[in-house]
Design a protein around this motif. Structure first.
Motif, mmCIF file in Angstrom:
data_model
loop_
_atom_site.group_PDB
_atom_site.id
_atom_site.type_symbol
_atom_site.label_atom_id
_atom_site.label_comp_id
_atom_site.label_asym_id
_atom_site.label_seq_id
_atom_site.Cartn_x
_atom_site.Cartn_y
_atom_site.Cartn_z
ATOM 1 N N LYS A 40 6.173 -0.936 4.285
ATOM 2 C CA LYS A 40 7.238 -1.613 5.030
ATOM 3 C C LYS A 40 8.196 -2.334 4.097
ATOM 4 C CE LYS A 40 4.718 -2.355 9.360
ATOM 5 N NZ LYS A 40 4.117 -3.360 10.281
ATOM 6 N N GLN A 74 -7.564 -9.436 2.961
ATOM 7 C CA GLN A 74 -6.165 -9.019 3.008
ATOM 8 C C GLN A 74 -5.479 -9.162 1.659
ATOM 9 O OE1 GLN A 74 -5.201 -12.723 5.593
ATOM 10 N NE2 GLN A 74 -3.221 -11.961 4.903
ATOM 11 N N ARG A 110 1.516 -2.615 4.722
ATOM 12 C CA ARG A 110 2.438 -3.707 4.380
ATOM 13 C C ARG A 110 3.358 -3.303 3.236
ATOM 14 N NH1 ARG A 110 -2.216 -6.754 4.192
ATOM 15 N NH2 ARG A 110 -1.843 -7.509 2.068
ATOM 16 N N GLU A 113 4.265 -13.458 -0.903
ATOM 17 C CA GLU A 113 3.333 -13.889 0.144
ATOM 18 C C GLU A 113 2.914 -15.339 -0.059
ATOM 19 O OE1 GLU A 113 1.238 -9.569 1.166
ATOM 20 O OE2 GLU A 113 0.096 -11.133 0.129
#
Length: 387
Positions: free
Chosen positions: A295, A346, A292, A56
């Motif tokens: 996935k 997040q 997330r 990320e």
């Protein structure tokens, strides 16, 4: 000899300058943990969380001190062996120039603390043992909350519904020993009795029938178990096969959702009390994180190790930004509390609220119990966690 025309030489210099300005240096964060043996599943979960955070961050490389950086996780297997951890720490610092190293087991943490200050490397300690931050090591951050936070609610949940006799069949590594040492007097202070105590080597065996049999012969109402998730699940499963019908108190290293996959569902774990799996946490940031992760990992659920160590990597990079350095471990450590506090939700699915005065995480943890084959949760406020 061929000479560039002057305008071409100038263009070349400008081109090199531009490419240099956009070049990206590497921030290396080290990892030393079990990637083979009985605790491999646990170690890989920790590493998955770290790598997810790095991916990320690298999607939009960070700028620190006028330079752009990408993050690389350098992982070494220590086989859950503290002596290997010490060797790995030296390698990670000297060969890879890591400014921070994450170690996910207490024996390895204490081995690393023998040299991390001298090596000037920040130790990210994934252990719930309060001793990790009570030793005065100035370059240590403890990522999960103090495990003693869980003892009272675990005892209350199990004893109130199942009875006052407990048999201990936990692992025999340092972390489990510390849990046992704190748990036994707390159980007795609550009016209970320890009827058997038989720690076992969870990392070297898969057949626990004889050890579990010795414990349940004492007719406990509750079994205290725990180590890595896979062997802990086998202990629970084999206890049921031997006729045990009581509750389980599961120390926080083992994860109920991972155990359920091995036991064939939660029915085998009826009455178990442990830490709520990340997939069972219904807080919005936790739900979004779980989505997330699924996935990216073919529908697999994240564990709390995944979430907390994911957050630790984000917080470490945030602390580097605040400190204006990627190499000064002392300056980075000084900013870790603020880094955790300022992280967007997040990147903080487990709700780490900061660090206490000694460097331990302050976390709103959730205690889970298995009732009628389903998980039920109770929030523990952060004013008790990590203190």
């Amino acid at each position: 000899m061929y000479h560039f025309p002057r305008f071409k030489a100038v263009a070349l210099v400008l081109s090199l300058a531009v490419s240099g300005a956009h070049a990206q240096d590497i921030i290396k964060i080290g990892y030393s943990g079990p990637l083979s043996g009985g605790a491999a599943l646990y170690g890989k979960s920790v590493l998955n969380g770290m790598q997810m955070a790095a991916a990320e961050i690298n999607a939009a490389p960070v700028e620190i001190g006028g330079k752009r950086y990408k993050v690389e996780i350098v992982a070494l297997d220590d086989k859950y062996n503290p002596s290997e951890t010490g060797i790995n720490l030296q390698r990670l610092v000297q060969q890879h120039q890591t400014a921070a190293v994450l170690v996910p087991h207490s024996g390895g943490v204490f081995a690393a603390q023998a040299s991390n200050e001298k090596l000037k490397v920040l130790l990210l300690a994934y252990t719930s043992l309060p001793a990790a931050t009570e030793r005065g090591n100035k370059l240590t951050v403890r990522i999960p909350p103090d495990f003693t936070t869980y003892i009272s609610p675990f005892i209350k949940a199990a004893m109130s519904k199942y009875g006052k006799n407990v048999g201990l069949a936990q692992a025999d590594h340092d972390y489990a020993k510390a849990w046992s040492a704190a748990f036994k007097p707390a159980w007795e202070a609550a009016g209970g009795k320890v009827v058997a105590d038989n720690p076992m080597s969870y990392n070297k065996a898969a057949d626990f029938y004889s050890g579990v049999s010795r414990v349940i012969q004492a007719k406990p109402d509750v079994l205290f178990i725990g180590g890595a998730s896979e062997p802990t699940a086998l202990v629970a499963k084999q206890a049921r096969e031997l006729g045990f019908k009581g509750a389980f108190i599961v120390l926080d290293q083992a994860k109920l959702d991972e155990m359920a996959k091995i036991t064939g569902g939660y029915s085998t774990l009826e009455g178990a009390v442990g830490v709520m799996p990340m997939s069972g946490d219904d807080r919005p940031d936790a739900v979004a994180f779980t989505t997330r992760y699924r996935k990216l990992n073919e529908g697999k659920d994240p564990s709390s190790e995944v979430a907390l160590n994911y957050t630790a990597v984000h917080a470490t990079i945030a602390a580097m930004k605040l400190a204006g350095t990627v190499s000064d471990a002392t300056a980075i450590r000084a900013q870790m509390d603020q880094a955790f506090r300022k992280l967007p939700g997040q990147y903080n699915p487990a709700s780490v609220e900061g660090l206490d005065a000694k460097g331990g995480a302050i976390v709103n943890a959730i205690v889970a119990s298995v009732e009628n084959g389903k998980l039920k949760g109770q929030l523990l406020r952060s004013n008790a966690a990590g203190q």
